[in-house]
Design a protein around this motif. Structure first.
Motif, PDB file in Angstrom:
ATOM      1  N   GLY A   1       0.793  -1.219   0.000  1.00  0.00           N
ATOM      2  CA  GLY A   1       0.000   0.000   0.000  1.00  0.00           C
ATOM      3  C   GLY A   1       0.831   1.278   0.000  1.00  0.00           C
ATOM      4  N   THR A   2       2.133   1.147  -0.140  1.00  0.00           N
ATOM      5  CA  THR A   2       3.016   2.311  -0.225  1.00  0.00           C
ATOM      6  C   THR A   2       3.400   2.514  -1.675  1.00  0.00           C
ATOM      7  OG1 THR A   2       3.884   2.019   2.006  1.00  0.00           O
ATOM      8  CG2 THR A   2       5.260   3.242   0.474  1.00  0.00           C
ATOM      9  N   TYR A   3       3.006   3.663  -2.223  1.00  0.00           N
ATOM     10  CA  TYR A   3       3.343   3.933  -3.623  1.00  0.00           C
ATOM     11  C   TYR A   3       3.355   5.417  -3.924  1.00  0.00           C
ATOM     12  CZ  TYR A   3      -1.773   3.565  -3.654  1.00  0.00           C
ATOM     13  OH  TYR A   3      -3.096   3.679  -3.350  1.00  0.00           O
ATOM     14  N   LEU A   4       4.261   5.761  -4.804  1.00  0.00           N
ATOM     15  CA  LEU A   4       4.370   7.091  -5.403  1.00  0.00           C
ATOM     16  C   LEU A   4       4.401   6.794  -6.895  1.00  0.00           C
ATOM     17  CD1 LEU A   4       4.814  10.133  -5.284  1.00  0.00           C
ATOM     18  CD2 LEU A   4       7.224   9.715  -4.831  1.00  0.00           C
ATOM     19  N   ARG A   5       3.198   6.742  -7.502  1.00  0.00           N
ATOM     20  CA  ARG A   5       3.025   6.185  -8.845  1.00  0.00           C
ATOM     21  C   ARG A   5       2.489   7.219  -9.831  1.00  0.00           C
ATOM     22  NH1 ARG A   5      -0.734   1.939  -7.930  1.00  0.00           N
ATOM     23  NH2 ARG A   5       1.039   0.838  -7.082  1.00  0.00           N
TER      24      ARG A   5
ATOM     25  N   ARG B   1       2.750   4.723 -15.295  1.00  0.00           N
ATOM     26  CA  ARG B   1       2.791   3.673 -14.262  1.00  0.00           C
ATOM     27  C   ARG B   1       4.173   3.493 -13.631  1.00  0.00           C
ATOM     28  NH1 ARG B   1      -1.197  -0.686 -17.038  1.00  0.00           N
ATOM     29  NH2 ARG B   1      -3.069   0.560 -16.827  1.00  0.00           N
ATOM     30  N   MET B   2       5.042   4.472 -13.785  1.00  0.00           N
ATOM     31  CA  MET B   2       6.345   4.402 -13.129  1.00  0.00           C
ATOM     32  C   MET B   2       6.171   4.656 -11.638  1.00  0.00           C
ATOM     33  SD  MET B   2       9.136   6.139 -15.650  1.00  0.00           S
ATOM     34  CE  MET B   2      10.413   5.856 -14.451  1.00  0.00           C
ATOM     35  N   GLU B   3       6.936   3.926 -10.843  1.00  0.00           N
ATOM     36  CA  GLU B   3       6.900   4.117  -9.400  1.00  0.00           C
ATOM     37  C   GLU B   3       8.222   4.703  -8.942  1.00  0.00           C
ATOM     38  OE1 GLU B   3       5.075   1.532  -6.785  1.00  0.00           O
ATOM     39  OE2 GLU B   3       3.566   0.865  -8.210  1.00  0.00           O
ATOM     40  N   TYR B   4       8.148   5.568  -7.951  1.00  0.00           N
ATOM     41  CA  TYR B   4       9.317   6.253  -7.423  1.00  0.00           C
ATOM     42  C   TYR B   4       9.420   5.990  -5.933  1.00  0.00           C
ATOM     43  CZ  TYR B   4       9.147   8.849 -11.806  1.00  0.00           C
ATOM     44  OH  TYR B   4       9.116   9.193 -13.132  1.00  0.00           O
ATOM     45  N   GLU B   5      10.632   6.103  -5.394  1.00  0.00           N
ATOM     46  CA  GLU B   5      10.846   5.955  -3.963  1.00  0.00           C
ATOM     47  C   GLU B   5      10.535   7.270  -3.270  1.00  0.00           C
ATOM     48  OE1 GLU B   5      14.601   4.387  -2.797  1.00  0.00           O
ATOM     49  OE2 GLU B   5      14.443   2.691  -4.154  1.00  0.00           O
ATOM     50  N   PHE B   6      10.030   7.164  -2.068  1.00  0.00           N
ATOM     51  CA  PHE B   6       9.743   8.351  -1.273  1.00  0.00           C
ATOM     52  C   PHE B   6      11.045   8.928  -0.728  1.00  0.00           C
ATOM     53  CE2 PHE B   6       5.528   6.506  -1.199  1.00  0.00           C
ATOM     54  CZ  PHE B   6       4.723   7.636  -1.266  1.00  0.00           C
TER      55      PHE B   6
ATOM     56  N   VAL C   1      11.872  15.465  -3.841  1.00  0.00           N
ATOM     57  CA  VAL C   1      12.061  14.398  -4.823  1.00  0.00           C
ATOM     58  C   VAL C   1      11.880  14.973  -6.228  1.00  0.00           C
ATOM     59  CG1 VAL C   1       9.637  13.641  -4.737  1.00  0.00           C
ATOM     60  CG2 VAL C   1      11.397  12.023  -5.419  1.00  0.00           C
ATOM     61  N   LYS C   2      12.643  14.432  -7.164  1.00  0.00           N
ATOM     62  CA  LYS C   2      12.518  14.826  -8.572  1.00  0.00           C
ATOM     63  C   LYS C   2      11.700  13.747  -9.274  1.00  0.00           C
ATOM     64  CE  LYS C   2      15.354  15.916 -12.615  1.00  0.00           C
ATOM     65  NZ  LYS C   2      16.737  16.030 -13.115  1.00  0.00           N
ATOM     66  N   LEU C   3      10.609  14.181  -9.915  1.00  0.00           N
ATOM     67  CA  LEU C   3       9.686  13.263 -10.587  1.00  0.00           C
ATOM     68  C   LEU C   3       9.443  13.719 -12.009  1.00  0.00           C
ATOM     69  CD1 LEU C   3       6.931  13.088  -7.815  1.00  0.00           C
ATOM     70  CD2 LEU C   3       8.771  11.443  -8.195  1.00  0.00           C
ATOM     71  N   GLN C   4       9.050  12.779 -12.847  1.00  0.00           N
ATOM     72  CA  GLN C   4       8.585  13.147 -14.174  1.00  0.00           C
ATOM     73  C   GLN C   4       7.222  13.807 -14.001  1.00  0.00           C
ATOM     74  OE1 GLN C   4       8.443   9.900 -16.942  1.00  0.00           O
ATOM     75  NE2 GLN C   4       7.971  11.218 -18.656  1.00  0.00           N
ATOM     76  N   LYS C   5       6.987  14.893 -14.723  1.00  0.00           N
ATOM     77  CA  LYS C   5       5.711  15.594 -14.611  1.00  0.00           C
ATOM     78  C   LYS C   5       4.565  14.644 -14.936  1.00  0.00           C
ATOM     79  CE  LYS C   5       7.547  20.134 -15.737  1.00  0.00           C
ATOM     80  NZ  LYS C   5       7.579  21.232 -16.713  1.00  0.00           N
ATOM     81  N   GLY C   6       3.464  14.777 -14.186  1.00  0.00           N
ATOM     82  CA  GLY C   6       2.320  13.922 -14.427  1.00  0.00           C
ATOM     83  C   GLY C   6       1.331  13.973 -13.287  1.00  0.00           C
TER      84      GLY C   6
END
Length: 136
Positions: free
Chosen positions: A58-62, A67-72, A82-87
């Motif tokens: 149940g832990t996700y940064l998606r 559907r890419m998942e990133y670490e918190f 955190v640096k994420l792809q825009k979305g």
């Protein structure tokens, strides 16, 4: 013969127009966002350190789009970067939090866990408030 020459010339013009329009320069466009996540508890207590439990399903940064998942990130003084792809993102986690008074507790973030409440992270820099609940 003249008609055939006109057809060939027209096809060349169309082909060159297609090539010119498909060669847009996107190098100056940033596809990433720098996100500051701010953790908040209803009682306003300050969280000195918080780490999401990545071992839980149940832990996700998606990212919903790809559907890419990133670490918190590790949260220090209520903030994590955190640096994420825009979305558009689904965000949910349980974490162990240490408070300013030295006490610890398990906390949960579920405010962005469904498509209807997903977080839109589309600018170059974003700040998102994660409202937490204490679960123990």
């Amino acid at each position: 013969m003249k008609r055939r020459l006109h057809c060939i010339l027209l096809m060349m013009v169309v082909a060159s127009a297609i090539c010119c329009t498909s060669c847009d320069d996107y190098t100056d466009r940033n596809i990433y966002t720098q996100v500051t996540m701010v953790a908040e508890l209803p009682d306003g207590r300050s969280i000195v350190r918080m780490e999401a439990d990545e071992s839980l399903d149940g832990t996700y940064l998606r990212n919903i789009n790809n559907r890419m998942e990133y670490e918190f990130p590790l949260f220090i003084n209520n903030c994590g970067n955190v640096k994420l792809q825009k979305g558009v993102y689904l965000i949910a986690f349980d974490a162990d939090a240490t408070f300013a008074d030295g006490t610890t507790a398990r906390v949960r973030c579920s405010g962005y866990s469904a498509a209807e409440t997903a977080a839109e992270l589309l600018d170059d820099n974003e700040t998102i408030v994660l409202r937490l609940t204490q679960i123990n």
